[in-house]
Design an enzyme around this catalytic site. Structure first.
Site, PDB file in Angstrom:
ATOM      1  N   TYR A  55     -46.347-118.508   4.354  1.00  0.00           N
ATOM      2  CA  TYR A  55     -45.109-119.271   4.551  1.00  0.00           C
ATOM      3  C   TYR A  55     -45.345-120.771   4.672  1.00  0.00           C
ATOM      4  O   TYR A  55     -44.706-121.583   4.002  1.00  0.00           O
ATOM      5  CB  TYR A  55     -44.374-118.806   5.808  1.00  0.00           C
ATOM      6  CG  TYR A  55     -43.652-117.490   5.650  1.00  0.00           C
ATOM      7  CD1 TYR A  55     -43.437-116.939   4.395  1.00  0.00           C
ATOM      8  CD2 TYR A  55     -43.181-116.803   6.762  1.00  0.00           C
ATOM      9  CE1 TYR A  55     -42.791-115.726   4.253  1.00  0.00           C
ATOM     10  CE2 TYR A  55     -42.523-115.589   6.632  1.00  0.00           C
ATOM     11  CZ  TYR A  55     -42.332-115.060   5.379  1.00  0.00           C
ATOM     12  OH  TYR A  55     -41.688-113.864   5.245  1.00  0.00           O
ATOM     13  N   ASP A 110     -41.058-104.119  15.405  1.00  0.00           N
ATOM     14  CA  ASP A 110     -40.614-103.867  14.033  1.00  0.00           C
ATOM     15  C   ASP A 110     -39.090-103.838  13.910  1.00  0.00           C
ATOM     16  O   ASP A 110     -38.542-104.396  12.967  1.00  0.00           O
ATOM     17  CB  ASP A 110     -41.209-102.543  13.532  1.00  0.00           C
ATOM     18  CG  ASP A 110     -40.924-102.303  12.057  1.00  0.00           C
ATOM     19  OD1 ASP A 110     -40.938-103.284  11.285  1.00  0.00           O
ATOM     20  OD2 ASP A 110     -40.683-101.138  11.667  1.00  0.00           O
ATOM     21  N   ALA A 141     -38.891-107.090  -3.834  1.00  0.00           N
ATOM     22  CA  ALA A 141     -38.208-107.602  -5.019  1.00  0.00           C
ATOM     23  C   ALA A 141     -37.832-106.454  -5.940  1.00  0.00           C
ATOM     24  O   ALA A 141     -36.702-106.373  -6.436  1.00  0.00           O
ATOM     25  CB  ALA A 141     -39.095-108.611  -5.733  1.00  0.00           C
ATOM     26  N   THR A 197     -42.692-109.887  -8.121  1.00  0.00           N
ATOM     27  CA  THR A 197     -43.176-108.595  -8.624  1.00  0.00           C
ATOM     28  C   THR A 197     -43.528-107.662  -7.472  1.00  0.00           C
ATOM     29  O   THR A 197     -44.040-106.570  -7.677  1.00  0.00           O
ATOM     30  CB  THR A 197     -44.415-108.804  -9.520  1.00  0.00           C
ATOM     31  OG1 THR A 197     -45.395-109.538  -8.758  1.00  0.00           O
ATOM     32  CG2 THR A 197     -44.054-109.586 -10.767  1.00  0.00           C
ATOM     33  N   GLY A 198     -43.271-108.117  -6.270  1.00  0.00           N
ATOM     34  CA  GLY A 198     -43.625-107.312  -5.085  1.00  0.00           C
ATOM     35  C   GLY A 198     -42.632-106.194  -4.814  1.00  0.00           C
ATOM     36  O   GLY A 198     -41.636-106.026  -5.524  1.00  0.00           O
ATOM     37  N   GLU A 241     -35.285 -92.816  12.350  1.00  0.00           N
ATOM     38  CA  GLU A 241     -35.741 -92.686  10.969  1.00  0.00           C
ATOM     39  C   GLU A 241     -36.551 -91.410  10.805  1.00  0.00           C
ATOM     40  O   GLU A 241     -37.274 -91.011  11.708  1.00  0.00           O
ATOM     41  CB  GLU A 241     -36.601 -93.889  10.578  1.00  0.00           C
ATOM     42  CG  GLU A 241     -35.826 -95.183  10.562  1.00  0.00           C
ATOM     43  CD  GLU A 241     -36.696 -96.358  10.115  1.00  0.00           C
ATOM     44  OE1 GLU A 241     -36.735 -96.624   8.916  1.00  0.00           O
ATOM     45  OE2 GLU A 241     -37.353 -96.965  10.981  1.00  0.00           O
ATOM     46  N   LYS A 270     -38.818-111.305   7.515  1.00  0.00           N
ATOM     47  CA  LYS A 270     -39.618-110.996   8.695  1.00  0.00           C
ATOM     48  C   LYS A 270     -40.915-110.306   8.290  1.00  0.00           C
ATOM     49  O   LYS A 270     -40.972-109.776   7.198  1.00  0.00           O
ATOM     50  CB  LYS A 270     -38.811-110.145   9.664  1.00  0.00           C
ATOM     51  CG  LYS A 270     -38.715-108.661   9.320  1.00  0.00           C
ATOM     52  CD  LYS A 270     -37.893-107.958  10.370  1.00  0.00           C
ATOM     53  CE  LYS A 270     -37.877-106.484  10.224  1.00  0.00           C
ATOM     54  NZ  LYS A 270     -39.114-105.748  10.184  1.00  0.00           N
ATOM     55  N   HIS A 314     -33.515-106.222  14.437  1.00  0.00           N
ATOM     56  CA  HIS A 314     -32.294-105.522  14.029  1.00  0.00           C
ATOM     57  C   HIS A 314     -31.418-105.119  15.235  1.00  0.00           C
ATOM     58  O   HIS A 314     -30.230-105.395  15.281  1.00  0.00           O
ATOM     59  CB  HIS A 314     -32.626-104.253  13.238  1.00  0.00           C
ATOM     60  CG  HIS A 314     -33.525-104.489  12.062  1.00  0.00           C
ATOM     61  ND1 HIS A 314     -33.472-105.625  11.302  1.00  0.00           N
ATOM     62  CD2 HIS A 314     -34.514-103.724  11.518  1.00  0.00           C
ATOM     63  CE1 HIS A 314     -34.382-105.556  10.335  1.00  0.00           C
ATOM     64  NE2 HIS A 314     -35.028-104.408  10.446  1.00  0.00           N
TER      65      HIS A 314
HETATM   66  O1  LIG Z   1     -32.404 -98.901   7.729  1.00  0.00           O
HETATM   67  P1  LIG Z   1     -33.119 -99.552   6.597  1.00  0.00           P
HETATM   68  O2  LIG Z   1     -32.297-100.551   5.877  1.00  0.00           O
HETATM   69  O3  LIG Z   1     -33.774 -98.548   5.707  1.00  0.00           O
HETATM   70  O4  LIG Z   1     -34.262-100.430   7.229  1.00  0.00           O
HETATM   71  C1  LIG Z   1     -35.237 -99.832   8.057  1.00  0.00           C
HETATM   72  C2  LIG Z   1     -36.517-100.608   7.951  1.00  0.00           C
HETATM   73  O5  LIG Z   1     -36.325-101.892   8.466  1.00  0.00           O
HETATM   74  C3  LIG Z   1     -37.451-102.726   8.358  1.00  0.00           C
HETATM   75  O6  LIG Z   1     -37.135-103.988   8.833  1.00  0.00           O
HETATM   76  C4  LIG Z   1     -38.582-102.156   9.147  1.00  0.00           C
HETATM   77  O7  LIG Z   1     -39.736-102.959   8.977  1.00  0.00           O
HETATM   78  C5  LIG Z   1     -38.879-100.741   8.684  1.00  0.00           C
HETATM   79  O8  LIG Z   1     -39.882-100.149   9.483  1.00  0.00           O
HETATM   80  C6  LIG Z   1     -37.631 -99.900   8.708  1.00  0.00           C
HETATM   81  O9  LIG Z   1     -37.924 -98.663   8.092  1.00  0.00           O
END
Ligand SMILES: O=P(O)(O)OC[C@H]1O[C@@H](O)[C@H](O)[C@@H](O)[C@@H]1O
Length: 765
Positions: A130, A245, A20, A16-17, A226, A157, A250
């Site tokens: 976890y 982050d 999800a 429910t988070g 972003e 993560k 990524h």
């Molecule tokens: O580019 P996407 O798919 O929107 O993901 C960006 C997000 O990726 C998440 O892993 C980060 O915690 C966020 O801070 C970030 O906004």
């Protein structure tokens, strides 16, 4: 046939988070659709789990699923209904709940005479849970050893905050599961735009592999911008910052895909090969240090932080922008700069990789738009808006995959990415499933190459940990969303990256430092560089910045060890830019533990323009909220002008443990004096006193000054020397001469590692 139906049970913990609701249920539905269509014998059953008791949770989940799927009007109503009939709520709170659920799963399979194909536990819960949940699953939910049923446990993560915490986490998980059962998600690996990087390299191997190296490539940019800010998320963000982050995970994954060696058997590699090749690459990335990073923080961050924490005094140095210069130390990439950039609250949302070639192209008419040879992997957003590969026509024409457009009909032929799109080959995928759909599908298919191995996680943290620890204590540059193209512009050269306003270009477009002699560095730090002690030499700005960072570092250590920080500042004009810099950091420093002293003072009323305290006040104290009682002026009696050193001495002895200052900044006069310890007047000072009253013949007033006995007890002393007027004294003492009466500054006797010189290029050419 007699073949039994086979079922996979999917348990979504945290059903429910946020995650999800936003992605996971949709992705499960997509999995359901794709499986159902291809192979009927795979059944899927979904348990949506949360901590609420059944009667509450049932309703909540119903509502959530209703919201998610009500808009699905794409003729899929029937499928949605079927899917929903396979979803049910289950309370998973205590260990017993897990035991009960798994007992039920076993019994059902028996009763319905179904083979269980696999079990997925998808943990969309905060990381502190976890380990506990992993133990419950391990204790009660492992499939029967005899059966072929697999179990996969999926984690989101953050996977730790640094090397130690990530090791702790993976050790915990490994207590319960084997590597092939652990799925650590990096949803960027589910993005088509990220996947295309390796695809491109593999498919165009004969054309591009010979070019994919330091002989042909001049640099690589990996960028994720972003528009979003951190409002309502600072509770998480504040202890992570942009490097943890998104860069550690990524962007590091993307780096690996761009730079790793390719698996030998083109398309048919196995997952562990790929993970190993990534590991090999990560091990070859050069260590990162302070010169490899710059950081920023968007201006409203502090107010967002204060709203989230409901605390108007909250401060933070968390960085919301970072640029990092990386290098891979192997024969393919040695010396090729790799720039990683990420930030929040920027002017556009985009993520891309740009591989820039050394093109050697000569444009006859000096066209402004003389094309660059480059390959751009547009992952998302930006002016293209979609994932696409954009390859300069100066380079070989990439082959076209059947499921890709050669030119996407939605891209017009005008300008994009600041370039003329007609100069490029553009390819883009015809379908673009969302990242989580790909991730969920990959869990079901057991594609571990689409996830992070625990080994690679640790390698990545090994790389990033020194840098995040460094970034945690430096002050980020503030930036505006609207106007950051100047503020955040940066420049990189050899091993260093720095904000561009410290540099200029010469006409051949080479980087040149605004201040330095050799055009290379805004500053240098030379061990044993001056009188056997550390020398930080640079432009005045860079010197002040370094001094501020040194003071802040020492404050962090002092407050950690002793819960208090005692610092003393000099008077005169030299420290004014230092005061101003500290003042500009204002609310981002936690001043409450600071005690601020001055090394000397004239016996004049506090409002007299000659008062050192007045200068300290006007340039620093009035801007910061250090507690009143932590400010220690050595002012003369305001009414009588009568000056007495014993008051200040008493205050020092009573406030400060053993009268040991954590940090003393000294200015050095052109005659070599420090504090009010002037050449020719030292004999008037009582050896055991910490503070003395000095009367200098020609001086306009008597002065109160700290003495050598006090100064020499300090933990750290830094001398700050700026400007042309100081050239003579600097060269006089350079040799290491010790002559306390002629050059009082040479009377500082503390160990070499506790004394530092901050001198600008003008004073020390
Ligand atoms: O580019 P996407 O798919 O929107 O993901 C960006 C997000 O990726 C998440 O892993 C980060 O915690 C966020 O801070 C970030 O906004």
């Amino acid at each position: 046939s007699t073949e039994k139906a086979s079922r996979t049970n999917v348990v979504l913990v945290g059903a429910t988070g946020n995650l999800a609701q936003k992605y996971l249920w949709k992705s499960l539905f997509n999995l359901y659709k794709s499986i159902n269509q291809s192979e009927e014998k795979y059944q899927l059953k979904f348990y949506g789990a949360a901590r609420n008791p059944a009667h509450e949770g049932d309703k909540l989940l119903d509502q959530i699923l209703g919201n998610i799927f009500q808009f699905d009007k794409s003729g899929e109503d029937e499928k949605v209904q079927k899917f929903l009939s396979n979803c049910q709520y289950v309370q998973l709170k205590s260990e017993k709940d897990y035991a009960n659920l798994c007992k039920k799963i076993n019994q059902e399979a028996m009763k319905e005479s179904i083979l269980e194909y696999g079990r997925i536990f998808y943990l969309s819960v905060p990381p502190f849970a976890y380990s506990r949940i992993a133990s419950y699953i391990s204790n009660h939910c492992r499939p029967d050893q005899e059966s072929k049923t697999w179990i996969r446990v999926v984690f989101e993560k953050p996977f730790g905050q640094d090397l130690q915490t990530s090791k702790d986490l993976t050790n915990e998980l490994q207590r319960y599961f084997d590597e092939h059962q652990i799925y650590l998600v990096d949803h960027y690996l589910g993005k088509v735009g990220v996947d295309q990087v390796l695809q491109f390299r593999m498919e165009n191997l004969p054309l591009y592999e010979p070019l994919w190296n330091r002989d042909y490539i001049s640099r690589i940019e990996i960028v994720m911008k972003e528009e979003e800010n951190c409002a309502e998320r600072t509770e998480f963000y504040n202890s992570y910052g942009v490097i943890r982050d998104v860069m550690q995970n990524h962007l590091t994954e993307i780096l690996a895909l761009v730079c790793m060696e390719l698996p030998g058997h083109q398309m048919a590699y196995n997952p562990s090969d790929l993970l190993q090749l990534k590991a090999d690459l990560l091990e070859k990335v050069k260590n990162l240090g302070p010169d490899n990073v710059i950081v920023g923080q968007y201006k409203d961050y502090i107010s967002h932080l204060r709203q989230d924490f409901k605390d108007i005094t909250k401060r933070s140095n968390a960085s919301t922008f970072a640029a990092v210069l990386l290098q891979v130390d192997n024969s393919r990439w040695r010396d090729v700069p790799i720039i990683m950039v990420a930030g929040k609250e920027l002017t556009e949302r985009t993520a891309y990789v740009r591989v820039v070639f050394k093109d050697g192209l000569y444009c006859l008419n000096n066209e402004v738009n003389c094309p660059t040879a480059e390959v751009i992997f547009n992952i998302q957003g930006g002016s293209l808006g979609i994932s696409a590969e954009v390859t300069s026509k100066l380079l070989p024409r990439p082959i076209l995959r059947p499921d890709w457009y050669s030119t996407n009909p939605t891209i017009n032929s005008g300008d994009s990415l600041g370039v003329r799109i007609s100069d490029y080959y553009v390819r883009s995928p015809k379908i673009n499933p969302d990242a989580y759909t790909v991730v969920v599908d990959a869990v079901f298919k057991g594609r571990q190459d689409m996830f992070i191995s625990t080994k690679n996680l640790i390698l990545s943290w090994t790389l990033w940990t020194p840098l995040v620890h460094h970034a945690d204590v430096i002050i980020p540059r503030l930036y505006d969303k609207e106007d950051n193209s100047q503020t955040l512009r940066f420049i990189f050269h050899k091993d260093q990256i720095a904000f561009a306003d410290r540099f200029t270009y010469d006409c051949k477009n080479r980087v040149k430092n605004l201040y330095s002699k050799d055009g290379n560095h805004p500053f240098d730090i030379i061990n044993q560089g001056f009188r056997n002690q550390t020398l930080i030499r640079g432009s005045p700005d860079a010197v002040i910045d370094n001094l501020v960072n040194d003071i802040l570092l020492s404050a962090t250590v002092a407050i950690r060890n002793r819960n208090v920080f005692h610092v003393a500042f000099p008077g005169g004009s030299t420290p004014i830019p230092l005061f101003q810099k500290l003042a500009s950091l204002g609310s981002r420093i936690s001043w409450s533990k600071w005690h601020i002293w001055i090394v000397d003072e004239r016996c004049v009323p506090v409002l007299d323009s000659r008062s050192n305290f007045k200068s300290l006040h006007d340039h620093l104290l009035r801007y910061i909220d250090v507690p009143y009682y932590n400010i220690h002026p050595a002012i003369a009696n305001q009414h009588t002008g009568f000056c007495d050193s014993s008051y200040y001495e008493q205050e020092i002895r009573s406030v400060m443990n053993e009268s040991i200052f954590d940090y003393i900044v000294l200015g050095v006069g052109s005659d070599g004096h420090i504090a009010s310890l002037f050449p020719g007047f030292l004999h008037t000072i009582e050896a055991n006193n910490f503070v003395a009253l000095v009367k200098k013949d020609y001086a306009d007033s008597a002065r109160i000054t700290m003495t050598f006995s006090l100064l020499n007890k300090a933990r750290t002393i830094s001398a700050l020397i700026l400007g042309k007027r100081k050239q003579v004294i600097v060269s006089a003492i350079k040799s290491g001469i010790i002559d306390i009466h002629r050059y009082p500054v040479t009377g500082i006797k503390i160990s070499d590692d506790r004394f530092k010189w901050f001198i600008d290029y003008v004073a020390l050419p």
